[in-house]
Structure formats: C-alpha cells, structure tokens
Design a protein around this motif. Structure first.
Motif, short mmCIF file in Angstrom:
data_model
loop_
_atom_site.label_atom_id
_atom_site.label_comp_id
_atom_site.label_asym_id
_atom_site.label_seq_id
_atom_site.Cartn_x
_atom_site.Cartn_y
_atom_site.Cartn_z
N TYR A 341 0.83 -1.21 0.00
CA TYR A 341 0.00 0.00 0.00
C TYR A 341 0.86 1.26 0.00
CZ TYR A 341 -2.77 3.83 1.90
OH TYR A 341 -3.35 5.06 2.10
N LEU A 344 2.43 1.77 -3.45
CA LEU A 344 1.46 2.24 -4.45
C LEU A 344 1.09 3.69 -4.22
CD1 LEU A 344 -0.97 -0.84 -4.70
CD2 LEU A 344 0.79 -0.14 -6.34
N LEU A 345 0.98 4.06 -2.95
CA LEU A 345 0.63 5.45 -2.62
C LEU A 345 1.76 6.40 -3.00
CD1 LEU A 345 -1.65 7.12 -1.30
CD2 LEU A 345 -0.41 6.89 0.87
N ASP A 375 -8.82 8.73 -5.34
CA ASP A 375 -7.46 8.85 -4.81
C ASP A 375 -7.46 9.24 -3.34
OD1 ASP A 375 -6.41 8.17 -7.25
OD2 ASP A 375 -6.01 10.25 -7.88
N PHE A 378 -8.43 6.23 -1.31
CA PHE A 378 -7.30 5.29 -1.26
C PHE A 378 -6.23 5.79 -0.29
CE2 PHE A 378 -3.35 3.36 -2.81
CZ PHE A 378 -3.73 2.03 -2.94
N ARG A 379 -5.98 7.10 -0.32
CA ARG A 379 -4.98 7.68 0.59
C ARG A 379 -5.40 7.50 2.04
NH1 ARG A 379 -5.43 13.59 0.11
NH2 ARG A 379 -7.09 13.13 1.60
N TYR A 390 -13.40 4.52 -8.03
CA TYR A 390 -12.60 4.04 -9.17
C TYR A 390 -13.48 3.28 -10.16
CZ TYR A 390 -8.15 5.26 -6.87
OH TYR A 390 -7.10 5.93 -6.30
N THR A 404 -2.79 2.74 -13.23
CA THR A 404 -2.70 2.93 -11.77
C THR A 404 -4.07 2.82 -11.12
OG1 THR A 404 -0.79 4.37 -12.10
CG2 THR A 404 -1.92 4.51 -9.97
N ARG A 408 -4.70 0.29 -8.14
CA ARG A 408 -5.19 0.68 -6.82
C ARG A 408 -6.52 -0.02 -6.50
NH1 ARG A 408 -4.00 7.03 -5.53
NH2 ARG A 408 -1.71 6.88 -5.54
N SER A 412 -7.32 -2.60 -3.47
CA SER A 412 -8.48 -2.35 -2.61
C SER A 412 -9.38 -3.58 -2.55
CB SER A 412 -9.26 -1.14 -3.13
OG SER A 412 -8.46 0.02 -3.14
#
Length: 476
Positions: A341, A344-345, A375, A378-379, A390, A404, A408, A412
């Motif tokens: 994670y 990817l972030l 985003d 996800f963050r 998404y 991407t 992501r 998830s």
C-alpha cells in the motif's frame, strides 16, 4: 583494500528476510581492480565456529555496487570475528591474490559490528549444484577433468602466495564464472583462528588429522581435494575411506558415474582415481603437494580448445543477472499488504508517463473530480469508497483509464477480501501498460491469496525480468 561504498545489498536467503543497506566507507588502501559467487536462490552459508564455542550463521548476499557491478557479499555475525584487526589482516592478505582460477576478493568492511567480505559474482552456481542438486545436464568427462586441473592450479597458486590453509574445500567452494570456467572461492581462505591455528571445519568428511587433533594443516586441503576428485568421477557423495578401499582393491571403475556411459578413456579415469587415492592417504606427509596435483591433472586435458561454456551447455559469455528484489517485489513476495500500500501510494501515477495528463486535458470536470475522490479514499485507506469511485471512473471513461487506477482498485479489492476481482484488475493494469512490473506483482499477490502459489511465483519472476530489462534500457 578497505570498505566499499555501496548503496545496497539485497538478501537472497528468503523472500521475507530483511534487506541490508549499509553505507560503507570508500576503499582506502591497497585498492584492487575489479576483474570481473553465491548461489541465486536462497543461499545461506552456515558455519560452525569452534573457537567461539557456539554455532553461528554467516550469510551470503548478492550485492550491487555503483555502476551495477554485481558482487557476492559474505556477512559474518558479530560473534564470528570479535577481533576486527585480525579480520582486516586476513582480508587484506587474501585480497592481494589475483588469479583467473580464483573467485577474487574485491573488498571488505569492518564497521561497528559488521564484518563483510566482497567477492566477484559467479553467475553459474557451484559444482555441488551441478553435480548433485539441479535438474542437471550431465557434466561431460572432459569438463570434470578440467575442474580437477583448474582447481589444482588455484590451490598451487595459493600455496605459492603463502596462503596454505584452505578451509572446507568441497564442491560447494567451486563456482563457475560467466565463461563456464571453474574457480575456487576465496572465502575458504579466510577463517577465524586462535593462536595461529585453525580449529574449525564444516566438511562432511573431515581430514583424519582434524578428527584426531581438531586442527587444520596445509596438507588437509590435499585430502579434501582428493574427496572432490571422487565426487567428480562418481557424481555422488562417497565416504573417502570407502572410496580409498575400492581403489586399493583394484575396483576403481566401480566408482565411475554411470551417466557417463563409457564416454571416457579408462586409462584417464584410472589416473585420476589413483591421484585421488594419493590425496586420501591417512598420513598427511604421504599426500602429494599442490605442484604435483597440477602435474598429474595436466595430461588429462584433451579438449583444451573447446570453451567451458560449450562443454557445460551454458549460454556463451552471458552473465545471468540475479533477481535483485525491488521494494515492491519484496513486499508482494512476503504478502506484506501494508508495504504494498505504501509503495502504491508513494509512486502514484508516475509510471503512466506521457499519458498522465490526458485525463485532465481531455475529460470534463466531473471525471477529474471522481478520480480525485477515489485517490483521496485510497490515501485515507477507505478501500470500500476507493472501489466505489474508481469503478465509477472506469465506467465514465470512453478510453482506457490509467493502469494505476486498476492497480489501486486491485489492491483495494484484495484487502477487502475480493480476490477474483483483484486478479482481474491486475490483469487489466497489465493490458494498459503491457511491460509494467507492478501489474505482474499485483497479479502474484492475488494469485497467492487464491492459493495458486506456482502461478504466483511465475508472475513474480516475470515482473522481476521486466524490471531488469527496464534497468538495462535505462543504462544504455
């Protein structure tokens, strides 16, 4: 010689072994030139340090110096070498050796509790693995006698240079370079001692004098060389005393590797076995010296004009690049979701290249807003909403969305327990960027979760190969 300045050294002992990242000092004195070991998969060298009174573990790593020079790094534990100056003296002496028959030592480091030796990297593994462990093509007779000859030359060179003690000579100490030529590891020339006497050996079949006195002497290496000869001709682990008895009973041909199927001259085989019997004499004084080993093995060389890589059926002059574990590969290999994670972030959309601005410049504000909501979720590790936004973004876009985004959403899905959709999105990410290592690593992560371990390993290897290819392209 002195400490190398190295940015990193990657562990190859296991997927979940932590990497070592030492900032080593620059080489200071007696710096040696790089002329051009360690196995590629899960090599850990375990050594019993008798002087310390405890069993200790010394590990071998694959490392990379600046300029992408691959090296083998042997890391000793703190208990192994309490005397730092003695370690420096030993490494300095061995580092002055330079021979095409040795895996030459390139440097060392003594820094705080660390004791590191740095040697040339040998891409084709050890004689032990070629003889006993790999799904191997049989080593032809001509190559076996070449190994005997080259290693005899290596030992004689060390003897001339007053490096007469070699520890634990075995098929595992003999490695093959990029041309397929056998070389003797210099790691065996360095071992902690007490009062100038070596007290340790890890050999399965120790020389008789070690069993009786607990000491290794120069003649001990001749005994071990004799055992290597037995393994070369037989392709098996045979107790030296048993092999010696068979030779003395004039039944030497019983020791020959059946896979050779008579593809050798009996006279040459007899000569090599007779040399082995001389080396295996119980009385050290009755064993030949290193110069005699060279003289005995030299006449057996019948195909000197044929390169070793051809005899060994290896690719010509091709250095096999080991798989250096990138942070994402490490994280996926050990199924560390937290580490995946964070990577990817951190990397964000950097791998999208020139396409990264298309969404902003060509699509409407609602589409941009949906991407930002995904985003942000996800963050914040709000993976349910990340999937929601998404997924909406994918439906809204008429052209293919970012790789991407799929990556992501794949992650998830994975952390919310939806493994099949996670695998599907990782595959879609690969479709968007066919050569993207991240897509392969995420596929591997999903496949592991699905219990498909073999397929997962394949994906990990493909991702690593793509990373290596990208690195080579960048260096040109």
């Amino acid at each position: 010689m002195g400490c190398f300045q190295s940015k990193y050294a990657d562990v190859i002992t296991s997927p979940d072994h932590p990497s070592v990242q030492h900032q080593l000092e620059s080489v200071t004195e007696d710096q040696v030139d790089h002329e051009d070991q360690v196995d590629h998969e899960n090599q850990v060298e375990q050594e019993n340090q008798i002087p310390c009174g405890v069993k200790d573990f010394n590990e071998v790593y694959i490392g990379k110096l600046e300029g992408n020079v691959l090296v083998a790094v042997k890391r000793f534990s703190k208990l192994t070498w309490p005397d730092a100056q003695h370690f420096v003296d030993q490494a300095t002496a061995v580092g002055k050796l330079r021979s095409k028959r040795l895996v030459n030592l390139l440097g060392y480091c003594v820094e705080r509790g660390e004791r590191l030796l740095v040697a040339e990297y040998m891409p084709y593994g050890t004689l032990s693995k070629h003889l006993f462990y790999w799904n191997r093509q049989e080593i032809p007779w001509e190559m076996r006698v070449r190994v005997a000859y080259y290693i005899a030359q290596a030992l004689d060179y060390c003897n001339v240079k007053n490096q007469k003690i070699y520890h634990d000579l075995s098929a595992s100490r003999i490695l093959f370079d990029e041309e397929g030529d056998p070389r003797l590891s210099t790691f065996g020339l360095i071992k902690n001692r007490r009062d100038g006497i070596s007290y340790s050996t890890n050999l399965t079949y120790a020389p008789p004098e070690f069993s009786e006195t607990g000491t290794i002497i120069p003649e001990s290496v001749i005994y071990s060389y004799g055992n290597v000869l037995i393994e070369l001709v037989s392709g098996k682990h045979i107790p030296p005393n048993h092999a010696f008895d068979i030779i003395m009973e004039k039944n030497a041909m019983l020791l020959m590797d059946s896979s050779l199927e008579g593809r050798f001259e009996s006279e040459d085989a007899t000569k090599l076995l007779n040399l082995a019997s001389k080396c295996l004499q119980k009385n050290p004084e009755d064993r030949p010296d290193t110069e005699s080993l060279v003289s005995a093995a030299a006449p057996l060389q019948k195909l000197e004009e044929i390169a070793s890589y051809f005899l060994m059926r290896l690719p010509k002059s091709t250095v096999i690049q080991p798989t250096m574990l990138s942070p994402l590969k490490k994280a996926c290999s050990r199924m560390d979701h937290s580490a995946v994670y964070k990577i990817l972030l951190k990397t964000g959309y950097s791998d999208e290249g020139a396409e990264s601005d298309l969404l902003v410049t060509r699509q409407n504000q609602e589409l941009v807003q949906t991407k930002n909501l995904g985003d942000n979720a996800f963050r914040d590790q709000d993976f349910i909403n990340a999937i929601k936004y998404y997924s909406k973004l994918v439906r809204m876009m008429t052209s293919s969305p970012y790789a991407t985004v799929f990556a992501r959403r794949s992650f998830s899905y994975l952390v919310t327990g939806e493994r099949d959709p996670a695998l599907g999105d990782a595959m879609k990410a690969q479709f968007c960027i066919p050569g993207w290592p991240t897509a392969f690593y995420l596929q591997a992560l999903a496949l592991w979760e699905l219990g498909m371990e073999s397929d997962a390993r394949d994906m990990i290897n493909k991702g690593a190969a793509l990373e290596a290819k990208r690195l080579q392209t960048t260096e040109r």
